[in-house]
Design a protein around this motif. Structure first.
Motif, mmCIF file in Angstrom:
data_model
loop_
_atom_site.group_PDB
_atom_site.id
_atom_site.type_symbol
_atom_site.label_atom_id
_atom_site.label_comp_id
_atom_site.label_asym_id
_atom_site.label_seq_id
_atom_site.Cartn_x
_atom_site.Cartn_y
_atom_site.Cartn_z
ATOM 1 N N GLY A 1 31.314 33.006 34.341
ATOM 2 C CA GLY A 1 30.652 31.738 34.630
ATOM 3 C C GLY A 1 30.712 31.354 36.096
ATOM 4 N N GLY A 2 30.630 32.358 36.938
ATOM 5 C CA GLY A 2 30.539 32.071 38.378
ATOM 6 C C GLY A 2 31.876 31.870 39.065
ATOM 7 N N ASP A 3 32.978 32.142 38.373
ATOM 8 C CA ASP A 3 34.298 32.009 38.997
ATOM 9 C C ASP A 3 34.496 33.176 39.983
ATOM 10 O OD1 ASP A 3 36.907 32.034 39.763
ATOM 11 O OD2 ASP A 3 37.716 31.646 37.754
ATOM 12 N N GLU A 4 34.330 32.863 41.258
ATOM 13 C CA GLU A 4 34.259 33.938 42.251
ATOM 14 C C GLU A 4 35.528 34.794 42.306
ATOM 15 O OE1 GLU A 4 32.801 34.298 46.827
ATOM 16 O OE2 GLU A 4 31.689 33.125 45.378
ATOM 17 N N ALA A 5 36.689 34.134 42.164
ATOM 18 C CA ALA A 5 37.948 34.884 42.229
ATOM 19 C C ALA A 5 37.972 35.946 41.132
ATOM 20 C CB ALA A 5 39.130 33.939 42.094
ATOM 21 N N GLN A 6 37.539 35.544 39.945
ATOM 22 C CA GLN A 6 37.579 36.490 38.832
ATOM 23 C C GLN A 6 36.518 37.574 38.985
ATOM 24 O OE1 GLN A 6 37.666 34.242 35.102
ATOM 25 N NE2 GLN A 6 39.800 34.842 35.041
ATOM 26 N N ILE A 7 35.368 37.176 39.545
ATOM 27 C CA ILE A 7 34.323 38.187 39.771
ATOM 28 C C ILE A 7 34.847 39.260 40.724
ATOM 29 C CG2 ILE A 7 31.986 38.620 40.593
ATOM 30 C CD1 ILE A 7 31.386 35.654 40.037
ATOM 31 N N LYS A 8 35.460 38.772 41.777
ATOM 32 C CA LYS A 8 35.992 39.719 42.769
ATOM 33 C C LYS A 8 37.011 40.651 42.140
ATOM 34 C CE LYS A 8 35.434 37.399 47.205
ATOM 35 N NZ LYS A 8 36.125 36.602 48.213
ATOM 36 N N LYS A 9 37.832 40.089 41.282
ATOM 37 C CA LYS A 9 38.842 40.899 40.601
ATOM 38 C C LYS A 9 38.182 41.995 39.781
ATOM 39 C CE LYS A 9 43.400 39.251 39.379
ATOM 40 N NZ LYS A 9 44.050 38.137 38.693
ATOM 41 N N PHE A 10 37.092 41.581 39.117
ATOM 42 C CA PHE A 10 36.361 42.514 38.276
ATOM 43 C C PHE A 10 35.807 43.673 39.126
ATOM 44 C CE2 PHE A 10 32.522 44.018 36.152
ATOM 45 C CZ PHE A 10 32.953 44.180 34.849
ATOM 46 N N ILE A 11 35.201 43.284 40.239
ATOM 47 C CA ILE A 11 34.616 44.305 41.129
ATOM 48 C C ILE A 11 35.725 45.197 41.707
ATOM 49 C CG2 ILE A 11 33.301 44.654 43.248
ATOM 50 C CD1 ILE A 11 31.516 43.547 41.189
ATOM 51 N N GLU A 12 36.830 44.560 41.998
ATOM 52 C CA GLU A 12 37.961 45.310 42.530
ATOM 53 C C GLU A 12 38.430 46.363 41.526
ATOM 54 O OE1 GLU A 12 40.740 42.617 44.385
ATOM 55 O OE2 GLU A 12 42.301 44.162 44.318
ATOM 56 N N ALA A 13 38.508 45.926 40.261
ATOM 57 C CA ALA A 13 38.920 46.861 39.205
ATOM 58 C C ALA A 13 37.923 48.014 39.108
ATOM 59 C CB ALA A 13 39.029 46.121 37.875
ATOM 60 N N LEU A 14 36.628 47.649 39.259
ATOM 61 C CA LEU A 14 35.597 48.687 39.197
ATOM 62 C C LEU A 14 35.823 49.742 40.284
ATOM 63 C CD1 LEU A 14 32.798 49.771 38.244
ATOM 64 C CD2 LEU A 14 31.766 48.234 39.899
ATOM 65 N N PHE A 15 36.022 49.277 41.499
ATOM 66 C CA PHE A 15 36.146 50.250 42.594
ATOM 67 C C PHE A 15 37.497 50.959 42.616
ATOM 68 C CE2 PHE A 15 32.202 48.405 43.950
ATOM 69 C CZ PHE A 15 31.539 49.488 44.484
ATOM 70 N N LYS A 16 38.498 50.359 41.931
ATOM 71 C CA LYS A 16 39.772 51.089 41.741
ATOM 72 C C LYS A 16 39.534 52.348 40.920
ATOM 73 C CE LYS A 16 43.934 48.802 42.672
ATOM 74 N NZ LYS A 16 43.823 47.300 42.568
ATOM 75 N N ASP B 1 30.330 44.245 57.743
ATOM 76 C CA ASP B 1 31.740 44.509 58.022
ATOM 77 C C ASP B 1 32.526 43.229 57.805
ATOM 78 O OD1 ASP B 1 31.646 47.181 58.596
ATOM 79 O OD2 ASP B 1 30.923 46.816 60.634
ATOM 80 N N GLY B 2 33.577 43.348 57.016
ATOM 81 C CA GLY B 2 34.374 42.167 56.697
ATOM 82 C C GLY B 2 33.821 41.382 55.516
ATOM 83 N N GLY B 3 32.703 41.888 54.918
ATOM 84 C CA GLY B 3 32.134 41.241 53.747
ATOM 85 C C GLY B 3 32.987 41.466 52.502
ATOM 86 N N VAL B 4 32.440 40.986 51.360
ATOM 87 C CA VAL B 4 33.232 41.055 50.121
ATOM 88 C C VAL B 4 33.657 42.488 49.802
ATOM 89 C CG1 VAL B 4 33.212 40.608 47.645
ATOM 90 C CG2 VAL B 4 32.141 38.998 49.230
ATOM 91 N N PHE B 5 32.734 43.428 50.004
ATOM 92 C CA PHE B 5 33.077 44.815 49.680
ATOM 93 C C PHE B 5 34.250 45.314 50.526
ATOM 94 C CE2 PHE B 5 32.550 49.417 50.334
ATOM 95 C CZ PHE B 5 32.741 49.812 49.022
ATOM 96 N N ASP B 6 34.233 44.983 51.803
ATOM 97 C CA ASP B 6 35.353 45.379 52.653
ATOM 98 C C ASP B 6 36.635 44.710 52.197
ATOM 99 O OD1 ASP B 6 34.000 47.118 54.175
ATOM 100 O OD2 ASP B 6 33.877 45.873 55.977
ATOM 101 N N GLN B 7 36.508 43.426 51.795
ATOM 102 C CA GLN B 7 37.716 42.696 51.367
ATOM 103 C C GLN B 7 38.355 43.385 50.168
ATOM 104 O OE1 GLN B 7 36.445 38.663 50.700
ATOM 105 N NE2 GLN B 7 35.467 38.606 52.721
ATOM 106 N N ILE B 8 37.505 43.914 49.289
ATOM 107 C CA ILE B 8 38.049 44.585 48.104
ATOM 108 C C ILE B 8 38.942 45.746 48.517
ATOM 109 C CG2 ILE B 8 37.387 46.122 46.239
ATOM 110 C CD1 ILE B 8 34.949 44.257 45.848
ATOM 111 N N TYR B 9 38.463 46.516 49.482
ATOM 112 C CA TYR B 9 39.257 47.671 49.903
ATOM 113 C C TYR B 9 40.392 47.297 50.840
ATOM 114 C CZ TYR B 9 37.050 51.564 47.628
ATOM 115 O OH TYR B 9 36.647 52.462 46.699
#
Lengths: 354, 276, 276, 352
Positions: free
Chosen positions: A194-209, A344-352
């Motif tokens: 439901g748009g909770d950005e912290a959780q979305i990021k976590k999800f994406i992070e898990a994906l790229f892990k 550079d420094g965007g969300v994708f970079d933050q994940i890594y």
């Protein structure tokens, strides 16, 4: 003595340089046989050549389309036309055009890449509305390619981020397709949380892990998955996935997730180049014809979703038309998506980096 | 040399151990990839192989590769001879800097090699308008490929010549010059016989490397099929089209060319040693 | 330096040709990289090149290149030794293959090595038994770089070893030194300058290698992402300033490496020629 | 006998480098192995050192057969023709090398090397690299390096070949003194007769892989026993028909003769010649000043003779006719050499 030496020296330098440029001149003539010379006169020239700079997964599509178009062109004008293809990572291709690769038309993976060519001053504003459907004659989406029998039981995005699942996707920094992958996953997570950005990021992070190999291009990723048998699931262009199934029907299955993204590859005329070479007419016809019924069917046969709904309907057995597709506009357009996620420094970079 | 039984036995063990390590290393690192290429190329039979290498685009790519190689070899030959002559026969300030600059291309990343030519001759360069006016295309056209190939093979010939000329000294040239011989005569009659084999060796190496260059050419090529595609790029394209067998078939052309070049190299070296 | 009159003709001509080709092919393009980077402020450059991900890529590139060159240093000396000192069957073939990495396109090498060392490949399977993954890890990168760097050390050491007067070893032998002592105390110092030069060139080449590595690396940020790939991806993001700034760092690294090898050579020349 | 070679044979392919070589050397002697290049002298030296292995025969050092003892264990010092100084080691490190190999303690090495550097007169140059030394200095270092481990036998391969003439003279006497002082048995190889005569206690003459003659310099010089030895020393002239020159008898099987300059007396036509009746007339073709004498090339009876004449005597010019008298010559009979005195001079005084 000194002056004489200096003179010899200068002479030698001039000789050297002229020798070198002489070389490159002859070469450039060679390379251009039948290139820019024709099409300047008013009468139908003997042969026109067009260069279409496209991205990786469209190789088969344009191979088929170019044949169809050549026939169409002959019928229409009586002249011959030759089309040179260049394929590669979408971003890289755009960059090369921006840097001087002489392309009459670009058919790239995303609007953003075409915009890069526009920013270089080669394409005029308003190209998006120059052709129908926002200048995207065909669309595609992102699906999962899994090994036969789906051993890891992957049904939707939730299964992809589970521990122990090996994911193959290209690098969103270098691959247009990979950005669609990323955004599709984001769209799913956005809805789930439901748009909770912290959780979305976590999800994406898990994906790229879970990502095992981050190839630089879509084709490289497919090679890693298919040829070198890395990972359990490949996040792929729909058409790529179907191609793999076509080549190895016994080895792979396609899974369509509940939410994915409508990938709209963009086409455009490179105004500066066509004006210089006098190929605007042919180039316009080339892109226009992509919307013809024949071309739309060719797109469908090559597993691209035709943008003409009637033709798309003809392929309803091939494509899963029930998938919920978000579009880039849901992310505020490409500029914003790029800015938020991939610079550079965007969300994708933050994940890594995080 | 050591005559005690024990020692000569040890020496033998060491000898065969080292030979085995070397052979194994070469076999695994060099021979196996080579053999893999050939095996993969013929996986679907000879006909498929022939079809792949007789393909229109393959032929064009081969011709382009040979063309770029030819240019690289010619220009580097001219450069190599003059540079070696300059560096070894004269004393001047800045010689160290000059030799370092000549060597630089060996250690510059191919990506950077491509990039610098894009920066120099591409759209954002200040000379681009001039080039455009003259309708001279350099980047993403054949001249760019040629330039990149010259760059990556730049020091290959001069590097072979310089040590030989250095060892030979300047006595003979000075003697000839004192007798009034002209530069071409001194070079062809006095100097060249000394460097003949080293020169040929450099040409061979240059040829080999020029044919195989990928990274730099890839940045500068534009990948237009049939126009700016060299063989190594064509391999990548085929690979990316999932045409594995044709990809390896085209690779095998490069492998065969490489092997031919290496055989020539061996022959050249053999003759060089016999003479030298 | 003494300013003596030059007896040998052709200084102006050969210097002119050398400098003009060098300028056109090497200096101007390299300078354009510097000029382009100079448009950024110094702080921006520093900020760009010290981003975590880029620092990580430097680490990966330098570490793998260093290990690969180290392996090549040892193997290169062994190979040169075996090729110069021993007679055995197929020696010529072994010798002839050393330059293969120069001749084989890096992309072909990368694709082939990847298919050999992936889990499904011949070596991948074998090492998989011990739980060692090669392809898509740093080990894989190192393997590709070892392949790329093979010729450098061997070809640098071989001629030195060939010319090495046997009397040095005999002298040490008569003085009672064992074979290993002779090798490490007498022969090794003789070939070390050449070996280190080869090491330096291999190292420089490996840091910048792109074609063969991208296929085998896996390209995961912070783990297997090499610097040339970062440059490529910066280019694809139209981020020219970043790309050129990183390229400049690599270029400076190349210069430093070459400079260091030149220093080593100068030092050994000083010991050998005694011009103090 | 301290060093003994028994029936040594050695071939390199078709080339016979040693053909049944046998000789012995007494302890403490300085021996010169003399012969033209390619005569097999260096091979003999290298076999003694263990750097080459003989095909057959025994080498005995200090009563022990050393055939199977490697070079490293023979306790031999070897000075190479090019010195083979380790280029990447300093003078000190070079000399210390052999001691380090024997794992002597540091203190001992420092003292011993210091002692040797003192001995060779290179104090203060310990830290130099070989390239920073002159030829003579390098030779001394090579000598010291060979001596450092205290060898019982010192072998020197053409020790003076790479040194210029002036220094060579000086080094010769230095080396002779040094070896005498140390009392180490030494063998050196040379192709220079003067060097062998001047330096050696005893000379071994080699030719074609064979030993031609062994003896003190004087013996070998005065009484050459083989044709080769007779022709090897001095500026000998060869006379194909020596009987053209008067009053020499002709032994059975005699072939040609060798004449040394000092066997010839040259007189101007107006000078008294004691044996005028046995002299022949010759024409002077060349006159050369040789420092302490004049060297004359004289054509007589078709042969070209080399003779010496004191600087005090009246000058002789090119083209002048002179009287030539030969006191004695060596006649070859097969491989042997026989000394023949001029019968006219037999009663007269002999001078060399």
């Amino acid at each position: 003595m000194k002056i004489k030496k200096a003179l010899t020296f200068a002479l030698a330098t001039v000789l050297g340089i002229s020798a070198l440029t002489a070389c490159s001149n002859t070469v450039s003539e060679n390379s251009d046989n039948g290139g820019s010379t024709p099409a300047s006169g008013g009468n139908t020239p003997a042969k026109i050549t067009l260069t279409n700079v496209s991205y990786d997964p469209t190789r088969e599509l344009y191979e088929a389309y170019n044949k169809a178009f050549q026939a169409h062109w002959k019928e229409k004008t009586g002249g011959e036309i030759e089309i040179s293809q260049s394929h590669g990572g979408s971003g890289k291709q755009a960059l090369e055009v921006a840097n001087g690769l002489e392309a009459d038309v670009v058919t790239l993976a995303l609007e953003y890449d075409v915009k890069a060519v526009q920013d270089a001053g080669l394409i005029e504003d308003g190209w998006v509305s120059e052709f129908e459907k926002d200048s995207s004659p065909y669309t595609s989406t992102i699906v999962f390619l899994v090994r036969k029998g789906n051993p890891k039981n992957i049904k939707d995005w939730d299964d992809v981020v589970k521990e122990g699942v090996g994911v193959i996707t290209p690098n969103p920094k270098t691959s247009g397709g990979a950005r669609w992958n990323y955004l599709a996953a984001w769209a799913y997570a956005d809805k789930k949380f439901g748009g909770d950005e912290a959780q979305i990021k976590k999800f994406i992070e898990a994906l790229f892990k879970n990502v095992l190999v981050l190839d630089s291009g879509a084709r490289g990723a497919t090679n890693s998955f298919v040829q070198n048998k890395q990972g359990d699931v490949l996040l792929a262009w729909e058409n790529e996935a179907y191609l793999s199934i076509q080549d190895y029907p016994d080895d792979y299955e396609i899974i369509t997730p509940s939410i994915s993204i409508l990938a709209q590859p963009s086409v455009a005329i490179v105004d500066k180049v066509v004006d210089k070479r006098g190929t605007r007419e042919a180039a316009t016809e080339y892109l226009n014809y992509l919307y013809s019924d024949e071309a739309q069917r060719i797109a469908g046969q090559n597993f691209y979703r035709p943008s003409n709904p009637d033709i798309l309907d003809e392929f309803k057995d091939t494509f899963d038309l029930n998938v919920n597709l978000v579009t880039i506009n849901d992310f505020g357009g490409w500029d914003k998506a790029q800015e938020t996620h991939f610079t550079d420094g965007g969300v994708f970079d933050q994940i890594y980096e995080g | 040399m050591d005559k005690t039984q024990d020692q000569s036995k040890n020496a033998k063990i060491v000898k065969w151990l080292l030979i085995s390590i070397s052979t194994l290393f070469i076999a695994v690192m060099l021979l196996l990839p080579l053999v893999t290429v050939i095996i993969e190329a013929f996986r679907q039979g000879f006909e498929v192989y022939l079809k792949a290498i007789a393909d229109e685009y393959t032929v064009k790519a081969t011709l382009l590769t040979l063309e770029a190689t030819l240019f690289a070899v010619v220009i580097n030959t001219v450069f190599g001879l003059f540079a070696a002559w300059t560096v070894t026969k004269f004393k001047f300030h800045g010689k160290k800097l000059l030799t370092t600059l000549i060597d630089i291309p060996v250690t510059v990343s191919p990506i950077i090699a491509g990039l610098i030519f894009v920066l120099t001759f591409g759209r954002q360069s200040f000379i681009y308008p001039l080039l455009e006016k003259a309708d001279v295309k350099i980047v993403f056209a054949v001249p760019g490929i040629v330039l990149a190939t010259i760059f990556v093979t730049f020091p290959f010939i001069s590097r072979e010549l310089i040590p030989v000329l250095e060892a030979q000294g300047t006595d003979e040239e000075e003697a000839a010059a004192l007798m009034g011989a002209s530069l071409p005569r001194i070079f062809t009659k006095v100097t060249f016989p000394h460097i003949k084999w080293a020169f040929l060796y450099g040409v061979v190496l240059c040829t080999a490397r020029a044919m195989g260059e990928f990274g730099a050419v890839s940045v500068l090529s534009g990948h237009i099929r049939g126009k700016t595609n060299t063989l190594p790029l064509h391999v990548e394209i085929l690979f990316n089209e999932f045409k594995y067998v044709p990809a390896f078939a085209v690779s095998s052309i490069l492998v065969i060319l490489a092997v031919i070049v290496l055989i020539i190299r061996s022959v050249v070296e053999y003759h060089g040693k016999k003479d030298g | 330096m003494k300013r003596s009159k030059r007896v040998i003709p052709g200084f102006g001509l050969s210097m002119g040709v050398t400098l003009s080709i060098l300028g056109l092919v090497v200096v101007i393009p390299l300078a354009s990289l510097v000029v382009f980077t100079a448009q950024m402020s110094f702080a921006d450059i520093i900020k760009t090149i010290t981003r975590d991900r880029i620092l990580a890529s430097f680490r990966v590139s330098f570490l793998t290149a260093f290990i690969a060159s180290l392996i090549n240093l040892v193997m290169g000396v062994i190979l040169a030794w075996v090729l110069v000192r021993y007679k055995f069957p197929f020696k010529r073939i072994l010798d002839g293959m050393i330059e293969l990495p120069f001749a084989l396109p890096t992309a072909v090498a990368g694709i082939t090595l990847t298919s050999l060392t992936a889990d499904t490949g011949l070596f991948g399977k074998f090492f998989g038994i011990f739980g060692v993954k090669i392809a898509y890890t740093r080990i894989g990168i190192t393997v590709a770089l070892v392949f790329i760097g093979i010729p450098f050390v061997v070809r640098a050491v071989q001629p030195v070893l060939e010319k090495l007067d046997a009397s040095y070893e005999e002298a040490a032998g008569v003085l009672g030194a064992s074979r290993s002592k002779i090798f490490f105390k007498v022969i090794l110092p003789e070939i070390m300058p050449a070996a280190l030069t080869g090491f330096g060139l291999a190292f420089g080449r490996c840091i910048g290698e792109y074609g063969s590595v991208v296929f085998i690396a896996g390209n995961k940020p912070f783990e297997t992402e090499i610097t040339p790939l970062i440059i490529m991806s910066e280019l694809q993001e139209y981020d020219y300033p970043s790309a050129t700034a990183i390229a400049l760092v690599m270029l400076i690294a190349s210069f430093v490496i070459l400079f260091a090898t030149n220093l080593i050579q100068a030092r050994s020349a000083k010991i050998l020629k005694g011009d103090s | 006998m301290y060093v003994e070679l028994k029936n040594i044979n050695k071939s390199f392919g078709d080339h016979k480098a040693s053909d049944d070589v046998s000789f012995g050397i007494e302890k403490g002697k300085l021996i010169g192995l003399l012969g033209p290049s390619g005569s097999g002298k260096t091979t003999i030296l290298r076999m003694i050192a263990g750097l080459e292995q003989q095909d057959s025969g025994d080498i005995i050092i200090d009563g022990k057969v050393v055939n199977n003892i490697p070079a490293a264990k023979r306790e031999i010092g070897f000075v190479f023709q090019n010195y083979a100084l380790f280029r990447y080691m300093t003078v000190f490190e070079n000399i210390a090398f052999g001691l380090k190999v024997q794992k002597k303690d540091k203190q001992f090495i420092r003292e011993r090397v210091g002692e040797l550097i003192e001995l060779i007169g290179l104090s203060g140059l310990e830290k130099r690299y070989p390239s920073q030394l002159s030829g003579g200095q390098r030779q001394r270092v090579a000598f010291a390096r060979a001596l450092a481990p205290n060898p019982q036998l010192l072998l020197l391969d053409e020790p003076f070949a790479a040194i210029d003439a002036k220094v060579r003279q000086e080094l010769r006497s230095w080396l002779k003194d040094m070896i005498e002082k140390l009392g180490v048995t030494s063998i050196f190889v040379t192709h220079d007769q003067d060097e062998a005569i001047e330096v050696a206690d005893e000379i071994i003459i080699t030719n074609n892989g064979r030993i031609e003659q062994v003896g003190t310099p004087l013996e070998v010089y005065q009484n050459p026993q083989t044709a080769f030895t007779a022709g090897f020393f001095g500026q000998t002239a060869v006379l194909e028909n020596y009987t053209d020159f008067h009053t020499f008898e002709k032994p059975n099987g005699a072939e040609k003769a060798f004449v040394r300059p000092e066997f010839i007396s040259v007189t101007k036509k107006n000078e008294p010649q004691k044996f005028k009746s046995s002299a022949v007339e010759g024409t002077v073709e060349r006159v050369a000043f040789r420092g302490n004498n004049m060297e004359l090339s004289i054509r007589a009876n078709g042969a070209l003779l080399t003779a010496k004449r004191g600087l005090d005597a009246a000058e002789i010019h090119v083209g002048e006719k002179v009287d030539v008298f030969i006191y004695r010559l060596f006649v070859t009979v097969g491989e042997k050499a026989v000394l023949l005195e001029n019968q006219s001079a037999r009663e007269g005084s002999v001078f060399i």
